[in-house]
Design a protein around this motif. Structure first.
Motif, PDB file in Angstrom:
ATOM      1  N   ARG A  98       1.055  -1.258   0.345  1.00  0.00           N
ATOM      2  CA  ARG A  98       0.070   0.009   0.279  1.00  0.00           C
ATOM      3  C   ARG A  98       0.852   0.861   0.015  1.00  0.00           C
ATOM      4  O   ARG A  98       1.091   2.042  -0.859  1.00  0.00           O
ATOM      5  N   PRO A  99       1.299   1.282   0.579  1.00  0.00           N
ATOM      6  CA  PRO A  99       2.621   2.504   0.787  1.00  0.00           C
ATOM      7  C   PRO A  99       3.871   2.647  -0.690  1.00  0.00           C
ATOM      8  O   PRO A  99       3.198   3.857  -1.065  1.00  0.00           O
ATOM      9  N   MET A 100       3.492   1.697  -1.437  1.00  0.00           N
ATOM     10  CA  MET A 100       4.574   1.732  -2.140  1.00  0.00           C
ATOM     11  C   MET A 100       3.309   2.559  -4.053  1.00  0.00           C
ATOM     12  O   MET A 100       3.986   2.789  -4.553  1.00  0.00           O
ATOM     13  N   ILE A 101       2.974   1.564  -3.432  1.00  0.00           N
ATOM     14  CA  ILE A 101       1.494   1.910  -4.165  1.00  0.00           C
ATOM     15  C   ILE A 101       1.393   3.245  -4.918  1.00  0.00           C
ATOM     16  O   ILE A 101       1.372   4.383  -5.122  1.00  0.00           O
ATOM     17  N   ALA A 102       0.762   4.218  -3.194  1.00  0.00           N
ATOM     18  CA  ALA A 102       0.927   5.416  -3.054  1.00  0.00           C
ATOM     19  C   ALA A 102       1.831   6.542  -3.639  1.00  0.00           C
ATOM     20  O   ALA A 102       1.516   7.061  -4.090  1.00  0.00           O
ATOM     21  N   ALA A 103       3.516   5.447  -2.866  1.00  0.00           N
ATOM     22  CA  ALA A 103       3.837   6.433  -4.158  1.00  0.00           C
ATOM     23  C   ALA A 103       4.611   6.309  -5.398  1.00  0.00           C
ATOM     24  O   ALA A 103       4.763   7.872  -6.342  1.00  0.00           O
ATOM     25  N   ILE A 104       4.374   5.461  -6.354  1.00  0.00           N
ATOM     26  CA  ILE A 104       4.611   5.218  -7.347  1.00  0.00           C
ATOM     27  C   ILE A 104       2.898   5.902  -7.245  1.00  0.00           C
ATOM     28  O   ILE A 104       3.578   6.279  -8.802  1.00  0.00           O
TER      29      ILE A 104
END
Length: 105
Positions: free
Chosen positions: A16-22
């Motif tokens: 989830r945090p990676m998706i938000a950053a992407i």
């Protein structure tokens, strides 16, 4: 239901945090990652309730989507949107792919 169903849900929660950053850098890539990861879970669930060729086809679809999920993460890493894929996420995705390779033959 295959155990990898839960592995994939855990991987999604971790991503989830990676998706938000992407998505902050590349909305399209983030959406593609979300769709691919969701597709893995949904096709595993559908395959678990199917028989014969339909089951195999759903697991093959899930396999393609699992590979796409990993490719999205690696692409985002290459563009510098996120750091390296965390070992927990990578390990879960590799387990999902490995299992799906075996059950989709």
């Amino acid at each position: 239901m295959l155990r990898i169903h839960d592995d994939m849900l855990e991987a999604i929660a971790e991503m989830r945090p990676m998706i938000a950053a992407i998505e902050r850098h590349d909305r399209d890539l983030g959406r593609q990652l979300r769709r691919a990861a969701s597709s893995v879970v949904l096709n595993i669930a559908e395959g678990s309730g199917s028989h014969g060729g339909t089951r195999t086809e759903r697991y093959r679809n899930a396999l393609g989507s699992a590979r796409e999920t990993l490719a999205c993460l690696r692409t985002a890493e290459a563009f510098g949107y996120v750091g390296a894929v965390p070992p927990g996420v990578g390990g879960r995705l590799n387990r999902v792919v490995g299992t799906l390779v075996n059950v989709s033959r």
